[in-house]
Structures are given as structure tokens and as C-alpha cells.
Design an enzyme around this catalytic site. Structure first.
Site, mmCIF file in Angstrom:
data_model
loop_
_atom_site.group_PDB
_atom_site.id
_atom_site.type_symbol
_atom_site.label_atom_id
_atom_site.label_comp_id
_atom_site.label_asym_id
_atom_site.label_seq_id
_atom_site.Cartn_x
_atom_site.Cartn_y
_atom_site.Cartn_z
ATOM 1 N N ASP A 1 -18.556 -107.073 52.915
ATOM 2 C CA ASP A 1 -17.957 -106.528 54.141
ATOM 3 C C ASP A 1 -18.618 -106.990 55.429
ATOM 4 O O ASP A 1 -18.216 -106.543 56.509
ATOM 5 C CB ASP A 1 -17.979 -104.995 54.081
ATOM 6 N N ASP B 1 -20.501 -106.983 46.674
ATOM 7 C CA ASP B 1 -21.517 -106.241 47.413
ATOM 8 C C ASP B 1 -21.349 -104.772 47.027
ATOM 9 O O ASP B 1 -20.350 -104.392 46.409
ATOM 10 C CB ASP B 1 -21.299 -106.467 48.914
ATOM 11 N N ASP C 1 -22.745 -101.512 49.212
ATOM 12 C CA ASP C 1 -22.513 -100.657 50.375
ATOM 13 C C ASP C 1 -21.381 -101.219 51.230
ATOM 14 O O ASP C 1 -21.427 -102.367 51.669
ATOM 15 C CB ASP C 1 -23.781 -100.565 51.235
#
Length: 218
Positions: free
Chosen positions: A168, A9, A11
Site C-alpha cells: 500500500d 505486505d 499493515d
């Protein structure tokens, strides 16, 4: 299992984009004479993009707004100042160096629009070296649908079960599971309450990039 490919990922995993994402949201809120988001709100909602940040900012007023128009305003402001406060997380470049030494392919699969992804990565040459870059609008579906992950793996000629996907938020874990990939939680990102991460049933949880790097071997 040592993976053949690691997909990330963006961000909250490779980059701390919260300062610039939060500023874009606050500029939209200012257009409606609403108070800015707090730092805590920004870091809680950045991984959920424009929708998450603006929903937090508008609160009960969100249901009276046009989400498409608000998102367009957010993306405009974000694109105008995309890398004022964004930084690569400590340990990420060393992790990418380790992947290169181990001859493990790596790429980026994000829910940020592809155009803005490339605009942002232009500020981070090391991340531009990703062997595949997939944005929210690259294919017909975005995460948590497995399609972006599966297409990234196909581009790298890697079987999904030989891939790690590192993210996250819980949706990243769901996407990995749906794609038959090993799910890895980037505990250094915007994960929220650490006590809840175990509920995601991820295959691996690492609190720092260095822990993931060590897991991959030398």
C-alpha cells in the site's frame, strides 16, 4: 499475466492495524506529555511503522530524541496490546480462498518485526496459513531492499518474474520492481492521496481485494 505466487505486505494490505499501532504511539507520546496523534495522522503514517508515527507525534522535537529508545518503547506498548482494534480488510479472506482454488501460492513479506508478526497472526488463523512469512528482521535487509521478496520467492520455489507483490505504499512498489516482480498497489490500504499513486509506476492498481481476485480469474 497470472502469477504463480502472490506476496502481500501486512499493515494496510491484509490487516487494518492502524488502531493498535496508533495507540502504541500515543502511549509513547503520553510518556513525554505530548498530545496524541489524530486519527488522520495515524492512518497517514501507520504503514511507515514506529518511525513514521513517532516522527509525526514528536514533530520538531523528534531530532532531539533517541530513535532506538523510542522505537523500543513503541514496540513494548504495541506488543502488550497487539490486537485490540486490528481487523482483516473486507474481501481479503475471499481473495485468499480464490488463490487456494487457483493453486496460487501466497505469503507475507512485512517490515513488522518477525516476532510481532507471528504474535499478531496468531489472532488471524486464516492468515497464519501463509506459505511463507518474512519480517523486517528475518534477513539482513528490509523493504524497500529486494532481499526479503527474493528470499520469499526462493522459499516457494517461484521465479521472481512469476510473482505479484501487493502493498500500500510506494516503498512496496520499489521493492517489487527491484526484485523483478509485478508490483500491485492495494488501493484499499494506507495509500494516501489517490492522485499520487500513478506516480509510483506500479504494474497494477486495485481499489478493493475483490478487484484483484477478479483479475486472477475464476
Amino acid at each position: 499475466m497470472t502469477p504463480s505466487t502472490v506476496l502481500f505486505d501486512l499493515d494496510g494490505t491484509l490487516l487494518d492495524t492502524a488502531p493498535d499501532m496508533g495507540e502504541a504511539a500515543n502511549r509513547v507520546l503520553a510518556e513525554f506529555d505530548l498530545p496524541p496523534l489524530t486519527r488522520e495522522q495515524i492512518y497517514t503514517h501507520t504503514s511507515f511503522g514506529a518511525r513514521g508515527l513517532l516522527t509525526a507525534g514528536f514533530g520538531k522535537q523528534a531530532k532531539f530524541q533517541d530513535p532506538i529508545a523510542l522505537r523500543a518503547r513503541f514496540l513494548y506498548h504495541y506488543g502488550q496490546a497487539i490486537c485490540q482494534g486490528t481487523q482483516v480488510y473486507d474481501g481479503i479472506e475471499a481473495l485468499l480462498d480464490r488463490l487456494s482454488r487457483l493453486k496460487i501460492c501466497w505469503g507475507i513479506v512485512t517490515n513488522k518485526p518477525e516476532g510481532l508478526t507471528h504474535q499478531l497472526l496468531a489472532h488471524f488463523p486464516r492468515l497464519q496459513a501463509a506459505q511463507v512469512i518474512v519480517g523486517a528482521d528475518t534477513y539482513a535487509h528490509a523493504k524497500p531492499h529486494p532481499l526479503p521478496l527474493l528470499e520469499a520467492a526462493k522459499t516457494l520455489n517461484c521465479a521472481p518474474e512469476r510473482c505479484f507483490y501487493v502493498g500500500d505504499i510506494e516503498n512496496d512498489t520499489l521493492a517489487a520492481r527491484a526484485a523483478n516482480m509485478q508490483s500491485v498497489v492495494a488501493g484499499w490500504g494506507y495509500t494516501g492521496d489517490p492522485a499520487l499513486i500513478s506516480n509510483w509506476e506500479a504494474d497494477h492498481i486495485f481499489t478493493t481485494p475483490a478487484q484483484l481476485s477478479a483479475f486472477l480469474g475464476s
